[in-house]
Design a protein around this motif. Structure first.
Motif, PDB file in Angstrom:
ATOM      1  N   GLU A  30       4.572   3.510  10.693  1.00  0.00           N
ATOM      2  CA  GLU A  30       3.884   2.285  11.097  1.00  0.00           C
ATOM      3  C   GLU A  30       3.606   1.352   9.921  1.00  0.00           C
ATOM      4  O   GLU A  30       3.621   0.137  10.070  1.00  0.00           O
ATOM      5  N   ASP A  31       3.325   1.937   8.773  1.00  0.00           N
ATOM      6  CA  ASP A  31       2.900   1.163   7.618  1.00  0.00           C
ATOM      7  C   ASP A  31       3.070   2.051   6.396  1.00  0.00           C
ATOM      8  O   ASP A  31       3.426   3.225   6.506  1.00  0.00           O
ATOM      9  N   GLY A  32       2.777   1.529   5.254  1.00  0.00           N
ATOM     10  CA  GLY A  32       2.829   2.333   4.050  1.00  0.00           C
ATOM     11  C   GLY A  32       2.984   1.483   2.813  1.00  0.00           C
ATOM     12  O   GLY A  32       3.166   0.262   2.880  1.00  0.00           O
ATOM     13  N   HIS A  33       2.916   2.156   1.701  1.00  0.00           N
ATOM     14  CA  HIS A  33       3.157   1.519   0.413  1.00  0.00           C
ATOM     15  C   HIS A  33       3.709   2.597  -0.517  1.00  0.00           C
ATOM     16  O   HIS A  33       2.981   3.479  -0.966  1.00  0.00           O
ATOM     17  N   LEU A  44      -4.015   6.825  13.791  1.00  0.00           N
ATOM     18  CA  LEU A  44      -3.187   6.654  12.608  1.00  0.00           C
ATOM     19  C   LEU A  44      -3.486   7.751  11.591  1.00  0.00           C
ATOM     20  O   LEU A  44      -4.626   8.178  11.428  1.00  0.00           O
ATOM     21  N   PHE A  68       9.123  -1.449   6.467  1.00  0.00           N
ATOM     22  CA  PHE A  68       9.217  -0.593   7.652  1.00  0.00           C
ATOM     23  C   PHE A  68       9.438  -1.425   8.918  1.00  0.00           C
ATOM     24  O   PHE A  68      10.103  -0.973   9.842  1.00  0.00           O
ATOM     25  N   GLU A  69       8.916  -2.639   8.948  1.00  0.00           N
ATOM     26  CA  GLU A  69       9.192  -3.535  10.074  1.00  0.00           C
ATOM     27  C   GLU A  69      10.638  -4.022  10.033  1.00  0.00           C
ATOM     28  O   GLU A  69      11.280  -4.177  11.073  1.00  0.00           O
ATOM     29  N   THR A  83      -2.561   8.890   7.554  1.00  0.00           N
ATOM     30  CA  THR A  83      -2.009   8.500   6.263  1.00  0.00           C
ATOM     31  C   THR A  83      -1.518   9.746   5.540  1.00  0.00           C
ATOM     32  O   THR A  83      -2.275  10.700   5.357  1.00  0.00           O
ATOM     33  N   ASP A 142       6.933  -1.351   1.728  1.00  0.00           N
ATOM     34  CA  ASP A 142       5.631  -1.631   2.317  1.00  0.00           C
ATOM     35  C   ASP A 142       5.793  -1.905   3.808  1.00  0.00           C
ATOM     36  O   ASP A 142       6.849  -1.650   4.385  1.00  0.00           O
ATOM     37  N   LYS A 143       4.760  -2.421   4.431  1.00  0.00           N
ATOM     38  CA  LYS A 143       4.787  -2.682   5.870  1.00  0.00           C
ATOM     39  C   LYS A 143       5.973  -3.556   6.272  1.00  0.00           C
ATOM     40  O   LYS A 143       6.651  -3.298   7.260  1.00  0.00           O
ATOM     41  N   VAL A 195       2.463   6.768   3.430  1.00  0.00           N
ATOM     42  CA  VAL A 195       2.939   6.129   4.663  1.00  0.00           C
ATOM     43  C   VAL A 195       1.910   6.387   5.757  1.00  0.00           C
ATOM     44  O   VAL A 195       1.133   7.342   5.687  1.00  0.00           O
ATOM     45  N   VAL A 196       1.919   5.515   6.753  1.00  0.00           N
ATOM     46  CA  VAL A 196       1.012   5.647   7.890  1.00  0.00           C
ATOM     47  C   VAL A 196       1.871   5.892   9.125  1.00  0.00           C
ATOM     48  O   VAL A 196       2.788   5.133   9.423  1.00  0.00           O
TER      49      VAL A 196
END
Length: 182
Positions: A40-43, A77, A31-32, A79, A27-28, A67-68
Motif C-alpha cells: 500500500e505504501d512504503g519508503h 495497515l 508502489f502506485e 508496517t 515510495d508511495k 513497506v505498509v
C-alpha cells in the motif's frame, strides 16, 4: 512512460566501464506506479552498485526501509521493516537470443541499449522479500497485536466445532471394516 518511472531507469549510454553507484527511492508513488500486489505504501532506499564491463552489467542492490501492507488477519495497515540485498546480472549481447528467457536475476540486453528499466525488477524483489504471512506479530506473551474488535468479530463468526462423543470420526469408521489381504 511517466516522469516518475524515469526515476527507476539507469542510463547506460555515456557511462564509462567500471564501478558506479546509484540511489533510488521506492515510495508511495513507486508502489502506485506499478499498480501491482499488496504493498500500500512504503519508503525504501535502494543503494545500487553497478559494475559495467564491455559484455556485462553486474548490479548489487541493498534495500533498506519499510513497506505498509494490509494485515491478513485484521485488515488494518501493517508496517514491515525490510533490510536485504539482491543482485542482477545483465548480459550485453549483439543480438538478442529469442529462445533465452530472462531469469529472475539474469537478463539479456542489446549492447547498444541506452537505458535499463529497473521498475519491475525492484517491485518483484521487494514483493519476494515480504514474509509469507502478512499479519501483525504476537507480543512477548504470544497474544495477537491485531485490531481487538476485528479479532472479536472473527471469533464470533468462526465455525463451531461439533462435539464427537465417540472419540473417532464416523466417516472413517467404515474403513475399519476393510481387510487388506496380501
Amino acid at each position: 512512460m511517466t516522469d516518475k518511472q524515469d526515476d527507476y531507469i539507469l542510463r547506460l549510454s555515456g557511462v564509462d566501464l567500471g564501478s558506479h553507484k546509484y540511489t533510488m527511492i521506492c515510495d508511495k508513488a513507486f508502489f502506485e506506479l506499478t499498480g501491482l500486489g499488496e504493498i500500500e505504501d512504503g519508503h525504501l532506499e535502494v543503494q545500487i552498485e553497478m559494475e559495467k564491463s564491455a559484455t556485462m552489467l553486474s548490479l548489487q542492490f541493498h534495500f533498506k526501509g519499510e513497506v505498509v501492507v494490509i494485515c491478513g488477519r485484521c485488515l488494518d495497515l501493517l508496517t514491515l521493516p525490510l533490510d536485504f540485498t539482491d543482485f542482477l546480472v545483465v548480459n550485453l549481447v549483439s543480438q538478442i537470443d529469442e529462445s533465452f528467457e530472462n531469469d529472475d536475476n539474469i537478463w539479456q540486453l542489446h549492447e547498444k541499449a541506452y537505458e535499463l528499466d529497473l521498475t519491475h525488477f525492484l517491485y518483484e524483489t521487494i514483493e519476494l522479500a515480504l514474509p509469507t504471512q502478512l499479519i501483525h506479530p504476537d507480543d512477548e506473551d504470544d497474544n495477537p497485536t491485531c485490531n481487538p474488535e476485528m479479532l472479536q468479530k472473527l471469533a464470533e463468526l468462526a465455525p463451531k466445532e461439533e462435539q464427537n462423543t465417540t472419540g473417532t470420526d464416523p466417516r472413517w469408521d467404515a474403513l475399519k471394516e476393510l481387510r487388506i489381504e496380501n
